[in-house]
Scaffold this motif. Structure first.
Motif, PDB file in Angstrom:
ATOM      1  N   UNK A 154       0.787  -1.217  -0.020  1.00  0.00           N
ATOM      2  CA  UNK A 154      -0.021   0.127  -0.072  1.00  0.00           C
ATOM      3  C   UNK A 154       0.710   1.286  -0.035  1.00  0.00           C
ATOM      4  N   UNK A 155       0.346   2.334  -0.571  1.00  0.00           N
ATOM      5  CA  UNK A 155       1.077   3.325  -0.609  1.00  0.00           C
ATOM      6  C   UNK A 155       0.029   4.671   0.042  1.00  0.00           C
ATOM      7  N   UNK A 156       0.621   5.554   0.582  1.00  0.00           N
ATOM      8  CA  UNK A 156      -0.360   6.643   1.020  1.00  0.00           C
ATOM      9  C   UNK A 156      -1.021   7.378  -0.290  1.00  0.00           C
ATOM     10  N   UNK A 157      -2.008   7.880  -0.102  1.00  0.00           N
ATOM     11  CA  UNK A 157      -2.986   8.205  -1.314  1.00  0.00           C
ATOM     12  C   UNK A 157      -2.336   9.192  -1.995  1.00  0.00           C
ATOM     13  N   UNK A 158      -1.435  10.322  -1.566  1.00  0.00           N
ATOM     14  CA  UNK A 158      -0.813  11.357  -1.935  1.00  0.00           C
ATOM     15  C   UNK A 158       0.611  11.090  -2.770  1.00  0.00           C
ATOM     16  N   UNK A 159       0.815  10.002  -2.352  1.00  0.00           N
ATOM     17  CA  UNK A 159       2.297   9.617  -3.001  1.00  0.00           C
ATOM     18  C   UNK A 159       2.352   8.667  -3.864  1.00  0.00           C
TER      19      UNK A 159
END
Length: 288
Positions: A154-159
């Protein structure tokens, strides 16, 4: 995902194509010799192009530095003790595919992350993770590591744009040594040099970039060089009655059920845009 596995002709390989990738839901488990893989599904692609201007466009549009897989814009020549081999370098073409993908990734808005995509088992967020994972598998393949060990994290939404850039850089580093292009490798549908196997990712990245662009209402400038190279891979699937091929593969794998990774090709005029012809061949309807 087109998961590669490093090996030599005749080696026994365990390989898998995970859900949502270019082979969709097809799961390959068990052992098949590489020559059997090659007999079932084989594609070979050779092409080369300069990448500089396309990468500059991506850097300008996204604000992210772009590191290319290869600086070459022509055949790479390596010399052995007895012969001279001319290997067409696929890295610049893959750079172009990655560049287009980066523009689309950067154009995704946070409110679109839960939206559906043409990959019906993935939403936009999941497709982004899959695309980043493809680059990580390219990197693993170049490093000689097991691509099956790659986990789509998973990746932070803004990244997501940062994640794409970082994975592109890892892939570039992994394939920076020209000798990797001549290393024997195998995928479920191809065995050959690293150059041949790397070229098999042209279609994977481009079709999923189209999936993402379609899901998020984007219309990127598709790269003609990449599309031409990806269309060259069409012989990996039959034009019709693909289920017969899937039955053969599933039986060879000892699977209890027939896995159907691709829908039948969608009819489309021969003079349709190249991107439409590519995705239609891969079972998408570009007019839907």
């Amino acid at each position: 995902a087109l998961y590669g596995v490093h090996g030599h002709s005749g080696d026994r390989q365990r390989f898998e194509v995970a859900a949502g990738g270019a082979f969709g839901d097809l799961q390959f488990h068990g052992d098949l010799r590489s020559r059997d893989q090659l007999a079932l599904l084989q594609q070979k692609q050779d092409c080369h192009q300069s990448i500089g201007s396309h990468l500059s466009t991506l850097s300008h549009q996204t604000g992210h530095e772009v590191t290319g897989l290869g600086p070459h814009d022509g055949p790479m020549t390596t010399t052995t003790t007895s012969t001279t081999h001319h290997v067409i370098d696929p890295r610049p073409v893959l750079d172009r595919a990655i560049a287009t993908g980066g523009v689309v990734v950067a154009g995704v808005r946070s409110e679109q992350l839960a939206a559906p995509t043409p990959c019906t088992d993935m939403n936009v967020r999941e497709l982004l993770a899959h695309l980043v994972g493809v680059l990580d598998r390219v990197a693993a393949l170049g490093d000689g590591r097991d691509p099956f060990a790659v986990i789509e994290s998973p990746v932070p939404d803004e990244r997501w744009a940062d994640a794409w850039e970082n994975s592109a850089r890892r892939a570039a580093d992994a394939w920076s040594d020209d000798t990797v292009l001549e290393r024997p490798m195998a995928l479920p549908w191809i065995e050959g040099t690293g150059a041949e196997v790397l070229a098999s990712y042209f279609s994977e990245l481009t079709v999923h970039t189209w999936d993402l662009a379609t899901a998020t209402g984007q219309q990127p400038d598709w790269d003609d060089t990449v599309l031409a190279a990806a269309l060259e891979a069409r012989q990996v699937l039959p034009a019709e009655n693909r289920r017969a091929l899937y039955e053969e593969i599933s039986a060879a794998m000892g699977l209890a059920e027939v896995a159907v990774p691709f829908a039948e090709a969608v009819p489309i005029p021969d003079d349709a845009p190249a991107i439409d012809r590519l995705v239609a061949w891969n079972g998408r309807d570009p007019l839907r």
